[in-house]
Design an enzyme around this catalytic site. Structure first.
Site, short mmCIF file in Angstrom:
data_model
loop_
_atom_site.label_atom_id
_atom_site.label_comp_id
_atom_site.label_asym_id
_atom_site.label_seq_id
_atom_site.Cartn_x
_atom_site.Cartn_y
_atom_site.Cartn_z
N ASN A 104 24.54 7.04 43.85
CA ASN A 104 24.81 6.45 45.16
C ASN A 104 25.32 5.02 45.03
OD1 ASN A 104 23.84 8.84 46.11
ND2 ASN A 104 21.83 8.05 46.69
N HIS A 121 27.78 4.72 39.70
CA HIS A 121 29.11 4.72 40.33
C HIS A 121 29.41 3.42 41.05
CE1 HIS A 121 28.72 9.39 40.42
NE2 HIS A 121 29.04 8.93 39.22
C1 BV8 Z 1 35.33 10.61 34.67
C2 BV8 Z 1 32.04 6.74 44.03
C3 BV8 Z 1 36.67 10.45 32.78
C4 BV8 Z 1 33.12 6.95 45.02
C5 BV8 Z 1 31.83 8.86 42.98
C6 BV8 Z 1 40.06 16.23 37.51
C7 BV8 Z 1 40.66 14.98 37.52
C8 BV8 Z 1 39.94 13.80 37.24
C9 BV8 Z 1 38.59 13.89 36.95
C10 BV8 Z 1 38.02 15.13 36.96
C11 BV8 Z 1 38.71 16.29 37.22
N1 BV8 Z 1 37.85 17.33 37.14
C12 BV8 Z 1 36.62 16.88 36.85
C13 BV8 Z 1 36.72 15.55 36.73
C14 BV8 Z 1 35.66 14.65 36.43
C15 BV8 Z 1 35.21 14.05 37.77
C16 BV8 Z 1 34.38 15.07 38.49
O1 BV8 Z 1 33.29 15.35 38.07
N2 BV8 Z 1 34.94 15.62 39.58
C17 BV8 Z 1 34.21 16.61 40.33
C18 BV8 Z 1 34.59 16.49 41.82
C19 BV8 Z 1 34.55 17.98 39.76
N3 BV8 Z 1 34.43 12.90 37.40
C20 BV8 Z 1 35.03 11.71 37.32
O2 BV8 Z 1 36.18 11.51 37.61
C21 BV8 Z 1 34.15 10.62 36.75
N4 BV8 Z 1 34.86 9.95 35.71
O3 BV8 Z 1 35.17 11.78 34.46
O4 BV8 Z 1 36.04 9.82 33.87
C22 BV8 Z 1 37.32 9.37 32.04
C23 BV8 Z 1 36.82 9.03 30.78
C24 BV8 Z 1 37.46 8.04 30.06
C25 BV8 Z 1 38.56 7.38 30.61
C26 BV8 Z 1 39.04 7.71 31.88
C27 BV8 Z 1 38.42 8.71 32.60
C28 BV8 Z 1 33.82 9.61 37.84
C29 BV8 Z 1 32.91 10.25 38.83
C30 BV8 Z 1 32.49 9.20 39.85
C31 BV8 Z 1 33.25 9.43 41.10
N5 BV8 Z 1 32.73 8.52 42.12
N6 BV8 Z 1 31.39 7.99 43.87
C32 BV8 Z 1 32.60 6.55 46.37
O5 BV8 Z 1 31.39 6.67 46.64
O6 BV8 Z 1 33.45 6.14 47.19
S1 BV8 Z 1 31.13 10.38 42.96
C33 BV8 Z 1 30.49 10.77 44.46
O7 BV8 Z 1 29.94 12.08 44.30
C34 BV8 Z 1 29.31 9.92 44.90
O8 BV8 Z 1 28.93 8.92 43.99
C35 BV8 Z 1 28.19 10.93 44.99
O9 BV8 Z 1 26.97 10.40 44.72
C36 BV8 Z 1 28.63 11.85 43.93
C37 BV8 Z 1 27.94 13.16 43.80
O10 BV8 Z 1 27.80 13.69 45.07
P1 BV8 Z 1 26.28 13.86 45.56
O11 BV8 Z 1 25.58 12.56 45.40
O12 BV8 Z 1 25.69 15.02 44.85
O13 BV8 Z 1 26.47 14.11 47.09
P2 BV8 Z 1 26.82 15.49 47.80
O14 BV8 Z 1 27.14 15.19 49.22
O15 BV8 Z 1 27.79 16.24 46.94
O16 BV8 Z 1 25.45 16.32 47.73
C38 BV8 Z 1 24.33 15.88 48.45
C39 BV8 Z 1 23.19 16.81 48.03
O17 BV8 Z 1 22.00 16.37 48.68
C40 BV8 Z 1 23.41 18.26 48.44
O18 BV8 Z 1 23.03 19.10 47.36
C41 BV8 Z 1 22.44 18.45 49.61
O19 BV8 Z 1 21.91 19.77 49.64
C42 BV8 Z 1 21.35 17.47 49.25
N7 BV8 Z 1 20.58 16.94 50.38
C43 BV8 Z 1 21.04 16.62 51.62
N8 BV8 Z 1 20.02 16.10 52.36
C44 BV8 Z 1 18.92 16.08 51.55
C45 BV8 Z 1 19.27 16.62 50.30
N9 BV8 Z 1 18.38 16.74 49.29
C46 BV8 Z 1 17.13 16.31 49.51
N10 BV8 Z 1 16.72 15.78 50.69
C47 BV8 Z 1 17.58 15.66 51.72
N11 BV8 Z 1 17.15 15.14 52.89
#
Ligand code: BV8
Ligand code: ZN
Length: 252
Positions: A104, A121
């Site tokens: 977060n 992040h």
């Molecule tokens: C990297 C900041 C390599 C932004 C974030 C294709 C192209 C490029 C990259 C990739 C690609 N394919 C894969 C990748 C890698 C990519 C990736 O993983 N993509 C995903 C989408 C497949 N990762 C990256 O790009 C990372 N960097 O790989 O770099 C590299 C290495 C060397 C040199 C160059 C490059 C960077 C990842 C960071 C991205 N930035 N955030 C912003 O905030 O503006 S990520 C973003 O998603 C947030 O930080 C967030 O925290 C994160 C994960 O999401 P969640 O936190 O899980 O949130 P979500 O809504 O998804 O889920 C909420 C959950 O809570 C649900 O399960 C729900 O059921 C639950 N919930 C809801 N209420 C409750 C609850 N649980 C309990 N109690 C409740 N009350």
């Protein structure tokens, strides 16, 4: 086994440990009113986070990206930590080697008192020079956050003349080397990993539970719904983190 039996069993196993790591995602801030990423309220003007949280989006239209971040800041500037954040802050006094790694960017763990905290992040309240001169600006006080959240979507400029950007790790960007190394080391050496409120789809954070398990840790997932991690977790507590973390703490 009933949920309350599972919580009791988890508490019993965690009580005796020394090294516990927690990984949180947007779900832990949901009960503070902060929109999650992939939930129904995760949209802004039909853009998804993965459209705007990228270096390419900032290069193409920095004003639009700042407008989105200022909208998100406006959504969270009046949010407060919820019981789940406060329990994780108190966990620093339960285990000698407790560490919290959060995906977060809302800053709520820090406001709840967590100090052994890694912000994987970045932090939405901090901006940094896009040219890398080292200049950073933090909206630290509530007043400055409220003022900034309502500011026009202009792009702030660094003293060096370059644009300022949110100090956040965008998709396609590497995490900070030091933070990532500390996190990987903690995942490989912890005895238990608590995975709270994350959809477990974003890497490298989503790789942490597998790393912990390979090194013998137990993995406990707390989430309101099933995720790709659920099948691999040793324990799953289904429900809100703001309710389940206090219930777990009470049994420790
Ligand atoms: C990297 C900041 C390599 C932004 C974030 C294709 C192209 C490029 C990259 C990739 C690609 N394919 C894969 C990748 C890698 C990519 C990736 O993983 N993509 C995903 C989408 C497949 N990762 C990256 O790009 C990372 N960097 O790989 O770099 C590299 C290495 C060397 C040199 C160059 C490059 C960077 C990842 C960071 C991205 N930035 N955030 C912003 O905030 O503006 S990520 C973003 O998603 C947030 O930080 C967030 O925290 C994160 C994960 O999401 P969640 O936190 O899980 O949130 P979500 O809504 O998804 O889920 C909420 C959950 O809570 C649900 O399960 C729900 O059921 C639950 N919930 C809801 N209420 C409750 C609850 N649980 C309990 N109690 C409740 N009350
Ligand atoms: Zn600069």
């Amino acid at each position: 086994m009933s949920q309350s039996d599972t919580i009791r069993q988890v508490a019993q196993r965690l009580r005796a440990l020394t090294r516990v790591l927690a990984l949180t995602g947007a779900g832990i801030s949901a009960e503070s009113g902060v929109p999650t990423f992939r939930g129904p309220d995760g949209l802004w003007r039909n853009y998804r986070a993965t459209d705007l949280a990228t270096p390419g989006a900032f290069a193409r239209d920095p004003a639009l990206v700042w407008e989105w971040y200022r909208w998100r800041r406006s959504k969270i500037c009046d949010a407060s930590p919820n019981p789940g954040h406060h329990v994780l802050a108190r966990f620093e006094g339960v285990w000698p080697a407790f560490l919290l790694a959060t995906q977060n960017v809302d800053g709520l763990h820090g406001r709840a008192g967590s100090r052994r905290l890694l912000e994987l992040h970045g932090n939405i309240w901090r901006a940094r020079c896009a040219a890398g001169c080292g200049q950073t600006v933090t909206e630290a006080t509530r007043a400055s956050r409220q003022r900034d959240a309502g500011a026009p979507p202009t792009v702030p400029v660094c003293a060096c003349g370059a644009l300022m950007r949110p100090d956040i790790v965008w998709f396609g960007e590497a995490l900070d080397d030091t933070i990532l190394a500390q996190t990987l080391d903690a995942a490989a050496s912890c005895e238990a990993l608590l995975v709270v409120g994350t959809s477990s789809v974003v890497y490298p954070a989503a790789a942490l539970p597998g790393l912990a398990k390979r090194h013998g840790a137990i993995v406990v997932e707390i989430n309101v719904e099933e995720t790709p991690l659920t099948g691999a977790a040793d324990y799953t507590l289904r429900g809100k983190s703001g309710e389940l973390l206090p219930a777990l703490e009470a049994l420790l």
